[in-house]
Design a protein around this motif. Structure first.
Motif, PDB file in Angstrom:
ATOM      1  N   PRO A 159       9.111  25.148 -24.140  1.00 20.70           N
ATOM      2  CA  PRO A 159       7.984  25.129 -23.190  1.00 20.70           C
ATOM      3  C   PRO A 159       7.305  26.490 -23.025  1.00 20.70           C
ATOM      4  O   PRO A 159       6.185  26.571 -22.532  1.00 20.70           O
ATOM      5  N   HIS A 160       7.975  27.557 -23.465  1.00 17.17           N
ATOM      6  CA  HIS A 160       7.450  28.914 -23.312  1.00 17.17           C
ATOM      7  C   HIS A 160       6.987  29.490 -24.656  1.00 17.17           C
ATOM      8  O   HIS A 160       6.749  30.692 -24.745  1.00 17.17           O
ATOM      9  N   MET A 161       6.868  28.651 -25.693  1.00 14.69           N
ATOM     10  CA  MET A 161       6.694  29.173 -27.038  1.00 14.69           C
ATOM     11  C   MET A 161       5.393  29.958 -27.210  1.00 14.69           C
ATOM     12  O   MET A 161       5.380  31.025 -27.842  1.00 14.69           O
ATOM     13  N   SER A 167       3.633  37.342 -26.338  1.00 15.36           N
ATOM     14  CA  SER A 167       4.302  38.518 -25.773  1.00 15.36           C
ATOM     15  C   SER A 167       4.744  39.487 -26.858  1.00 15.36           C
ATOM     16  O   SER A 167       4.945  40.675 -26.582  1.00 15.36           O
ATOM     17  N   ILE A 168       4.888  39.010 -28.090  1.00 15.93           N
ATOM     18  CA  ILE A 168       5.306  39.871 -29.194  1.00 15.93           C
ATOM     19  C   ILE A 168       4.103  40.352 -29.988  1.00 15.93           C
ATOM     20  O   ILE A 168       3.947  41.560 -30.243  1.00 15.93           O
ATOM     21  N   TYR A 169       3.238  39.434 -30.383  1.00 11.80           N
ATOM     22  CA  TYR A 169       2.183  39.758 -31.336  1.00 11.80           C
ATOM     23  C   TYR A 169       0.820  39.988 -30.702  1.00 11.80           C
ATOM     24  O   TYR A 169       0.056  40.832 -31.174  1.00 11.80           O
ATOM     25  N   TRP A 170       0.490  39.245 -29.650  1.00 14.16           N
ATOM     26  CA  TRP A 170      -0.869  39.322 -29.101  1.00 14.16           C
ATOM     27  C   TRP A 170      -0.871  40.043 -27.756  1.00 14.16           C
ATOM     28  O   TRP A 170      -1.334  39.520 -26.745  1.00 14.16           O
ATOM     29  N   THR A 171      -0.350  41.251 -27.762  1.00 14.57           N
ATOM     30  CA  THR A 171      -0.452  42.142 -26.609  1.00 14.57           C
ATOM     31  C   THR A 171      -0.256  43.566 -27.107  1.00 14.57           C
ATOM     32  O   THR A 171       0.557  43.794 -28.010  1.00 14.57           O
ATOM     33  N   PRO A 172      -1.018  44.540 -26.601  1.00 13.85           N
ATOM     34  CA  PRO A 172      -0.865  45.910 -27.101  1.00 13.85           C
ATOM     35  C   PRO A 172       0.516  46.465 -26.756  1.00 13.85           C
ATOM     36  O   PRO A 172       1.062  46.188 -25.679  1.00 13.85           O
ATOM     37  N   PRO A 173       1.103  47.253 -27.646  1.00 16.00           N
ATOM     38  CA  PRO A 173       2.388  47.889 -27.349  1.00 16.00           C
ATOM     39  C   PRO A 173       2.256  48.853 -26.171  1.00 16.00           C
ATOM     40  O   PRO A 173       1.177  49.348 -25.864  1.00 16.00           O
ATOM     41  N   TYR A 174       3.385  49.105 -25.530  1.00  9.42           N
ATOM     42  CA  TYR A 174       3.425  50.139 -24.500  1.00  9.42           C
ATOM     43  C   TYR A 174       3.326  51.508 -25.162  1.00  9.42           C
ATOM     44  O   TYR A 174       3.625  51.668 -26.337  1.00  9.42           O
ATOM     45  N   ASP A 184      12.269  45.823 -20.373  1.00  3.86           N
ATOM     46  CA  ASP A 184      10.887  45.793 -19.904  1.00  3.86           C
ATOM     47  C   ASP A 184       9.926  45.224 -20.932  1.00  3.86           C
ATOM     48  O   ASP A 184       8.758  44.970 -20.619  1.00  3.86           O
ATOM     49  N   LEU A 185      10.373  45.055 -22.176  1.00  4.01           N
ATOM     50  CA  LEU A 185       9.490  44.559 -23.221  1.00  4.01           C
ATOM     51  C   LEU A 185       8.953  43.180 -22.849  1.00  4.01           C
ATOM     52  O   LEU A 185       9.648  42.374 -22.207  1.00  4.01           O
ATOM     53  N   PRO A 186       7.714  42.879 -23.240  1.00  6.01           N
ATOM     54  CA  PRO A 186       7.138  41.579 -22.861  1.00  6.01           C
ATOM     55  C   PRO A 186       8.001  40.400 -23.273  1.00  6.01           C
ATOM     56  O   PRO A 186       8.181  39.450 -22.496  1.00  6.01           O
ATOM     57  N   TRP A 187       8.529  40.412 -24.525  1.00  2.00           N
ATOM     58  CA  TRP A 187       9.302  39.257 -24.953  1.00  2.00           C
ATOM     59  C   TRP A 187      10.631  39.157 -24.213  1.00  2.00           C
ATOM     60  O   TRP A 187      11.178  38.064 -24.070  1.00  2.00           O
ATOM     61  N   ALA A 188      11.152  40.275 -23.720  1.00  2.00           N
ATOM     62  CA  ALA A 188      12.361  40.216 -22.892  1.00  2.00           C
ATOM     63  C   ALA A 188      12.058  39.500 -21.579  1.00  2.00           C
ATOM     64  O   ALA A 188      12.882  38.721 -21.066  1.00  2.00           O
ATOM     65  N   GLN A 189      10.866  39.749 -21.051  1.00  2.00           N
ATOM     66  CA  GLN A 189      10.469  39.069 -19.816  1.00  2.00           C
ATOM     67  C   GLN A 189      10.379  37.559 -20.030  1.00  2.00           C
ATOM     68  O   GLN A 189      10.817  36.769 -19.189  1.00  2.00           O
ATOM     69  N   VAL A 190       9.801  37.155 -21.160  1.00  2.00           N
ATOM     70  CA  VAL A 190       9.665  35.722 -21.450  1.00  2.00           C
ATOM     71  C   VAL A 190      11.040  35.086 -21.646  1.00  2.00           C
ATOM     72  O   VAL A 190      11.340  34.018 -21.089  1.00  2.00           O
ATOM     73  N   LEU A 191      11.894  35.731 -22.430  1.00  2.00           N
ATOM     74  CA  LEU A 191      13.213  35.168 -22.700  1.00  2.00           C
ATOM     75  C   LEU A 191      14.059  35.093 -21.441  1.00  2.00           C
ATOM     76  O   LEU A 191      14.821  34.141 -21.247  1.00  2.00           O
ATOM     77  N   PRO A 196      18.345  30.336 -19.654  1.00  2.00           N
ATOM     78  CA  PRO A 196      19.336  30.559 -18.585  1.00  2.00           C
ATOM     79  C   PRO A 196      20.536  31.378 -19.059  1.00  2.00           C
ATOM     80  O   PRO A 196      21.224  31.984 -18.244  1.00  2.00           O
ATOM     81  N   PHE A 197      20.755  31.413 -20.378  1.00  2.00           N
ATOM     82  CA  PHE A 197      21.896  32.142 -20.940  1.00  2.00           C
ATOM     83  C   PHE A 197      21.450  33.440 -21.609  1.00  2.00           C
ATOM     84  O   PHE A 197      22.157  33.994 -22.435  1.00  2.00           O
ATOM     85  N   PHE A 198      20.252  33.945 -21.238  1.00  2.00           N
ATOM     86  CA  PHE A 198      19.747  35.175 -21.861  1.00  2.00           C
ATOM     87  C   PHE A 198      20.676  36.355 -21.579  1.00  2.00           C
ATOM     88  O   PHE A 198      21.155  36.540 -20.458  1.00  2.00           O
ATOM     89  N   ASP A 199      20.926  37.131 -22.616  1.00  2.00           N
ATOM     90  CA  ASP A 199      21.734  38.333 -22.505  1.00  2.00           C
ATOM     91  C   ASP A 199      20.976  39.457 -23.206  1.00  2.00           C
ATOM     92  O   ASP A 199      20.482  39.278 -24.320  1.00  2.00           O
ATOM     93  N   GLU A 200      20.905  40.620 -22.572  1.00  2.00           N
ATOM     94  CA  GLU A 200      20.122  41.714 -23.149  1.00  2.00           C
ATOM     95  C   GLU A 200      20.693  42.210 -24.470  1.00  2.00           C
ATOM     96  O   GLU A 200      19.995  42.936 -25.200  1.00  2.00           O
ATOM     97  N   VAL A 201      21.917  41.837 -24.807  1.00  2.00           N
ATOM     98  CA  VAL A 201      22.455  42.218 -26.112  1.00  2.00           C
ATOM     99  C   VAL A 201      21.619  41.610 -27.232  1.00  2.00           C
ATOM    100  O   VAL A 201      21.564  42.148 -28.345  1.00  2.00           O
ATOM    101  N   MET A 202      20.920  40.504 -26.940  1.00  2.00           N
ATOM    102  CA  MET A 202      20.058  39.870 -27.941  1.00  2.00           C
ATOM    103  C   MET A 202      18.958  40.824 -28.396  1.00  2.00           C
ATOM    104  O   MET A 202      18.490  40.740 -29.533  1.00  2.00           O
ATOM    105  N   LEU A 203      18.547  41.745 -27.523  1.00  2.00           N
ATOM    106  CA  LEU A 203      17.498  42.688 -27.862  1.00  2.00           C
ATOM    107  C   LEU A 203      17.997  43.773 -28.800  1.00  2.00           C
ATOM    108  O   LEU A 203      17.197  44.473 -29.434  1.00  2.00           O
ATOM    109  N   GLU A 204      19.304  43.933 -28.880  1.00  2.00           N
ATOM    110  CA  GLU A 204      19.907  44.952 -29.746  1.00  2.00           C
ATOM    111  C   GLU A 204      20.234  44.409 -31.135  1.00  2.00           C
ATOM    112  O   GLU A 204      20.412  45.165 -32.079  1.00  2.00           O
TER     113      GLU A 204
END
Length: 587
Positions: A159-161, A167-174, A184-191, A196-204
């Motif tokens: 539902p958030h696709m 959040s990854i491709y169509w937004t300017p980088p910080y 703080d990354l946009p896609w981290a906010q979406v995920l 419900p099982f999001f873990d920040e280790v996924m970003l690493e």
């Protein structure tokens, strides 16, 4: 915004050609590839005067199409449109200017030498049966437990696709100086919101680590890894799991290509720009960006060009749709520091380049791993052959460590794309066209010299025919009617912005991604020269005809020019994740 020049005079040459003369525009865009053309269309529709200067005899850049033989339409470079979530489709009304989609109902599959195969059905998760873990386990060739994990993950994210993609491709980088954390990354906010099982280790994670955590096996796992590698994000580099996973989903959720080939996308953008008053010139190579008092004020074109005016002024800004490595050669004098020039020179091209072959065939491959004859809507448009992780690692060793093209047939990991299965404009009745991609080193890195792949192209093609026959026994040598090869060196020759034969521009690793792509001070499209911008596949997000870089650039131009921010039209909407420089605190 109208240009400040008076009525445009014309001059007739002795050969009868009428050349328009206009020396001043609001914006001058150097390079007529998809990004430069889209930037021109945005600015022209916004109301500004725009001039596009293209060195080659035709516009379109990597979204090129060619008819090498009557009735056969091939794409030498970009061969698939991933941009279904692109705001430009609606903002620029590209359908109004001729863009038509050819729907892909069965995007692809993967096959390994032992006969194991995975066959999707477009985005197979859109099918109700794929939401049944038992059915999905059979489709993907995984255990029931793994299937349940995948269903849970995709059900939460689906539902958030669109937001996930944008959040990854169509937004300017910080701006990297803001010191934002990964969370703080946009896609981290979406995920975080979606899962419900999001873990920040996924970003690493690397993408491979993410696939292993899900328990996905070959051939499906390697299909995702190779697809990510071929589209930019490196599957084994840390921090690239989410971008790598997203680029796969872009393919699944787009499920279409332009009718007639990728040039149809470029032509719709060209028509849009022209309809709103943009001026576009080919055979007009730019030799220098003019800088006065630290600000870009125009360009000079080659003295041999047919344009009467060799100096074209830019009242507001110059936009480079050129490779970042070409920037120092265009800006002369002391306008760029030696440190900056050196770091541009040091940017790595070691992401592999693509050997592309388009093969006219008298019948389409029938893959033995399918267990049935494939045709019509069932035909897999994309197919990865040799889909095992070991074979991918062997190919990477050839490209990265040995700096050579593969010579062992088991290292030939082939992506086959067969748009003629669903687009009747690609080949005459009774024939098909197969586009094939194989990773090889950039010409400059090949241990046997920059022309080594060109010299070996005949031998490479013979191996490719054999590998295809291994998976599709019906494809005997006589079924290949004609083959057209485009090596990385050929790509450099055809398109001067393809440095290293790259269409994605450079290595897709974390140190050249998002707020660091291509360099931290260039990631928001500004260069060290005021009013000079970089809008190219080497900019973030890089590669692919996503229409993303120019959309992101427009946010920055709004910040830099009161004339733009004060005239925002109703059709424009910005990214919800964009943080302005004022909000970030750096300007």
């Amino acid at each position: 915004m109208a240009a400040t020049t008076e009525q445009v005079p014309v001059r007739s040459r002795g050969d009868g050609e009428v050349l328009p003369r206009r020396s001043s525009f609001d914006f001058v865009i150097v390079g007529g590839g998809p990004n430069g053309l889209t930037a021109a269309a945005y600015l022209a529709k916004w109301g500004f005067s725009v001039c596009v200067l293209e060195a080659r005899p035709e516009l379109g850049g990597g979204a090129e199409n060619h008819e090498p033989s009557p009735g056969f339409s091939i794409d030498p470079h970009a061969s698939y449109f991933y941009g279904a979530a692109a705001p430009a489709l609606s903002q620029l009304e590209l359908g109004r200017y001729g863009l038509r989609a050819s729907t892909v109902t069965n995007f692809g599959g993967c096959a390994s030498p032992d006969g194991r195969g995975f066959f999707g059905a477009g985005n197979f998760f859109h099918e109700g049966k794929a939401r049944d873990p038992e059915v999905l386990a059979q489709i993907m060739g995984v255990s029931l437990d793994v299937s349940k994990v995948f269903v849970e993950f995709m059900s939460a994210l689906e539902p958030h696709m669109t937001d996930f993609f944008r959040s990854i491709y169509w937004t300017p980088p910080y701006d990297e100086k803001w010191g934002l954390t990964r969370s703080d990354l946009p896609w981290a906010q979406v995920l975080r919101e979606a899962l419900p099982f999001f873990d920040e280790v996924m970003l690493e994670w690397s993408l491979c680590e993410m696939m292993n955590a899900m328990g996905l096996p070959d051939p499906f796992k390697t299909g995702l890894l190779v697809g990510s590698w071929g589209n930019g994000p490196h599957p084994f580099h840390k921090g690239m799991a989410i971008p790598g996973f997203a680029v796969q989903q872009l393919m699944f959720y787009s499920n279409c290509t332009p009718v007639g080939g990728m040039h149809a996308l470029a032509h719709s953008i060209i028509r849009c720009g022209l309809a709103h008053g943009a001026r576009m010139y080919v055979n007009a190579p730019v030799t220098e960006v003019l800088v006065e008092d630290g600000r870009a004020v125009g360009v000079r074109v080659d003295d041999e060009t047919a344009l009467e005016e060799k100096t074209i002024r830019a009242n507001m800004g110059v936009i480079l749709n050129t490779h970042v490595k070409q920037l120092p050669g265009l800006v002369s004098g002391s306008h760029l520091s030696q440190d900056f020039v050196q770091r541009v020179d040091d940017l790595s091209l070691k992401g592999g380049s693509l050997f592309v072959a388009n093969m006219a065939v008298s019948e389409l491959p029938q893959y033995t791993s399918a267990g049935r004859e494939l045709h019509g809507a069932d035909y897999p448009v994309g197919m990865l052959l040799h889909s095992t992780e070991d074979q991918m690692l062997d190919l990477m060793r050839d490209v990265y460590s040995l700096n050579t093209h593969p010579t062992d047939p088991d290292h030939y990991q082939l992506w086959l794309i067969v748009h003629s299965a669903h687009d009747a404009t690609r080949a005459p009745d009774g024939y098909g066209v197969i586009t094939m991609n194989l990773q090889v080193p950039p010409p400059e890195d090949h241990r046997d010299g920059p022309d080594a792949v060109n010299k070996a192209s005949g031998e490479i093609m013979e191996t490719i025919y054999d590998v295809i026959h291994q998976y599709a026994p019906n494809m005997t040598r006589d079924k290949f009617v004609k083959t057209w090869v485009n090596t990385p060196q050929d790509s450099e020759f055809r398109n001067m912005a393809f440095v290293g034969g790259h269409w994605w521009g450079m290595r897709g690793s974390e140190d050249e991604w998002f707020s660091r792509k291509p360099l931290p001070e260039l990631a928001r499209y500004r260069t060290p020269v005021e009013s000079l911008y970089l809008c190219h596949q080497t900019s973030y997000p890089g590669g692919l005809c996503l229409l993303a870089v120019p959309y992101n650039l427009m946010h920055i131009l709004q910040e830099d020019y009161e004339q733009i921010s004060s005239t925002t039209p109703e059709w424009w909407y910005p990214s919800k994740w964009h943080i302005t420089d004022a909000e970030g605190g750096t300007r």
